[in-house]
Structures are given as C-alpha cells and as structure tokens.
Design a protein around this motif. Structure first.
Motif, short mmCIF file in Angstrom:
data_model
loop_
_atom_site.label_atom_id
_atom_site.label_comp_id
_atom_site.label_asym_id
_atom_site.label_seq_id
_atom_site.Cartn_x
_atom_site.Cartn_y
_atom_site.Cartn_z
N ASP A 80 36.57 0.68 2.56
CA ASP A 80 35.82 1.93 2.42
C ASP A 80 35.19 2.28 3.76
O ASP A 80 34.84 1.40 4.53
N GLU A 81 35.00 3.56 3.98
CA GLU A 81 34.20 3.99 5.13
C GLU A 81 32.74 3.70 4.82
O GLU A 81 32.39 3.52 3.64
N PRO A 82 31.85 3.63 5.80
CA PRO A 82 32.08 4.04 7.18
C PRO A 82 32.67 2.95 8.07
O PRO A 82 33.08 3.26 9.18
N ALA A 83 32.71 1.69 7.65
CA ALA A 83 33.28 0.66 8.52
C ALA A 83 34.76 0.94 8.77
O ALA A 83 35.49 1.31 7.84
N ASP A 84 35.19 0.76 10.00
CA ASP A 84 36.61 0.96 10.31
C ASP A 84 37.18 -0.21 11.11
O ASP A 84 38.31 -0.13 11.59
N GLN A 85 36.40 -1.28 11.24
CA GLN A 85 36.88 -2.47 11.93
C GLN A 85 36.76 -3.66 10.98
O GLN A 85 35.81 -3.74 10.19
N PRO A 86 37.70 -4.60 11.06
CA PRO A 86 37.64 -5.77 10.17
C PRO A 86 36.51 -6.73 10.55
O PRO A 86 36.01 -6.70 11.68
N ILE A 87 36.16 -7.57 9.60
CA ILE A 87 35.27 -8.69 9.88
C ILE A 87 36.14 -9.94 10.03
O ILE A 87 37.30 -9.96 9.60
N ALA A 88 35.58 -10.96 10.66
CA ALA A 88 36.34 -12.19 10.88
C ALA A 88 36.38 -13.02 9.60
O ALA A 88 35.38 -13.14 8.88
N THR A 89 37.55 -13.59 9.33
CA THR A 89 37.71 -14.52 8.23
C THR A 89 38.07 -15.89 8.81
O THR A 89 38.61 -15.98 9.92
N TYR A 90 37.78 -16.93 8.04
CA TYR A 90 37.96 -18.29 8.53
C TYR A 90 38.64 -19.16 7.49
O TYR A 90 38.59 -18.86 6.29
N ARG A 91 39.23 -20.25 7.94
CA ARG A 91 39.89 -21.19 7.03
C ARG A 91 38.86 -22.00 6.25
O ARG A 91 37.86 -22.45 6.83
N VAL A 92 39.11 -22.18 4.97
CA VAL A 92 38.30 -23.08 4.15
C VAL A 92 39.24 -23.99 3.36
O VAL A 92 40.35 -23.58 3.00
#
Ligand code: FES
Length: 109
Positions: A80-92
């Motif tokens: 959804d807007e307004p964010a247009d950049q991903p967040i970092a995901t990590y291995r678990v």
C-alpha cells in the motif's frame, strides 16, 4: 545453530498472529509468527523511518501504524502507499525450541 544465527526468542514466546521486537547488535528486528512460520524484518518503516513494531500484523503483512502501509513479511515489499520502498527481511530458523535470526545480511532490502 552455527553463526551467523543468533537465538532471539523461544518458540513459546510468540503466539501465531503476533510478533516480538528484538535487539541484536544495537539493531531492532521484528520476529513475527503466522501459523507455524516465522519471519524476520527490520523494525523500521521505509517511508519515514518509523518503528513498525508500533503497528500490527495483517496476515503475512506488517502494517505501519503511522500511515498504514502494509509490507509483506516474505518479501518486504510494500503493498500500500505511501511507502514505495521495501523493508529488509532476514533469515530465521527454528531449532531446539528457539528462534534463530541471521542478522548478518538482509535477504531483501
Ligand atoms: S511511516 Fe510507515 S507508512 Fe508512513
């Protein structure tokens, strides 16, 4: 579990549909559980550097409480807007009743 994995919680600490905030090396992460799957993402919204831990889960998404963008826990991509950049995901990984996080490098960002 070998490095770079770090134990960050026990399996019992996180009910399905919930998450916990953890700190590793002065960095904040969210460890979320959906059914029996665990996900790790940075605790920072890509829109305005706001803690995602103030938000809530919506299925396999985490919703930012400031402007409402929802991010996939699997890919970090905003849905959804307004964010247009991903967040970092990590291995678990889960082993020995614990949840292990690899904070060394993001899967996505
Ligand atoms: S700070 Fe998260 S959507 Fe704006």
């Amino acid at each position: 579990m070998d490095k770079p994995f770090v134990a960050v919680a026990t399996v019992d600490e996180i009910a399905t549909g919930k998450f916990v905030k953890v700190e590793v090396d002065r960095r904040d992460f969210i460890i979320a559980r959906v059914d029996d799957n665990y996900y790790a993402v940075e605790d920072n919204c890509s829109h305005e550097d706001y803690p995602l831990s103030y938000g809530c889960l919506d299925g396999k998404r985490i919703k930012c409480s400031l402007h409402g963008s929802r991010f996939s826990l699997e890919t970090g991509i905003p849905e959804d807007e307004p964010a247009d950049q991903p967040i970092a995901t990590y291995r678990v990984q889960v082993a020995d009743g614990k949840i292990w996080l690899d904070p060394s490098r993001p899967l996505t960002s």
